[in-house]
Design a protein around this motif. Sequence first.
Motif: not given
Length: 234
Positions: A4-5, A10, A13-15, A18, A22, A48
Amino acid sequence: MHDLSAFPITAKWPASHPDRLQLYSLPTPNGVKVSIALEEIGLPYEPHLVDFATNDQLSPAFLSLNPNNKIPAILDPNGPGGRPLALFESGAILVYLADKTGQLLPADPAQRYEALQWLMFQMGGVGPMFGQLGFFHKFAGKDFEDKRPRDRYVAESRRLLGVLDRHLQGKAWLLGDTYTVADIATFPWVNNLIGFYGAGDLVGWGDFKEVDRVLQAFLARPAVQRGLKVPARG
């Protein structure tokens, strides 16, 4: 492996998961529509918190997903055709989740459109009117000497409650015995009107016994109880 980069959101709000849907949200009436639907469906998701106190909704990361800076928004790594899908607007998200899973919308075309009409009724009427009433009754609007704006929204909120009350006579849900996204969209706003906004006396809540009956059935659902708390506030 789900990457998802490519989505700037992201980075803020890092997954941790993934592979899961989200959800970027806040436990407001609009936000909990989606968390309740996800809990009802049983689809794995990662929530998130978009914190309005720190203007998260105005951050470049959030605006990259929703240029309208409103919650909720989602990023589904398993979107149509197996490609990630970013989506905002609670009504659109509810329809997407229902179509994705085959739940919460009737398969019969006529009943499907009946559900969609009540969903649009909430989006175009119940949400905006109850929200304005909340502003003028609970928040900054209460300090205005001129009560005509508040009274206008009181009258319109009563009218909308009357529409719901008459329609719900003899029905378990807005579509009779079938629980749909229309209920999930509508009753968090009704709950907020008499709960958080404290406007029950103002709108004459006692006049709407059918709405209250269905609201209590809605609040008794375990998935609703879970979804009302998502995302958890810090």
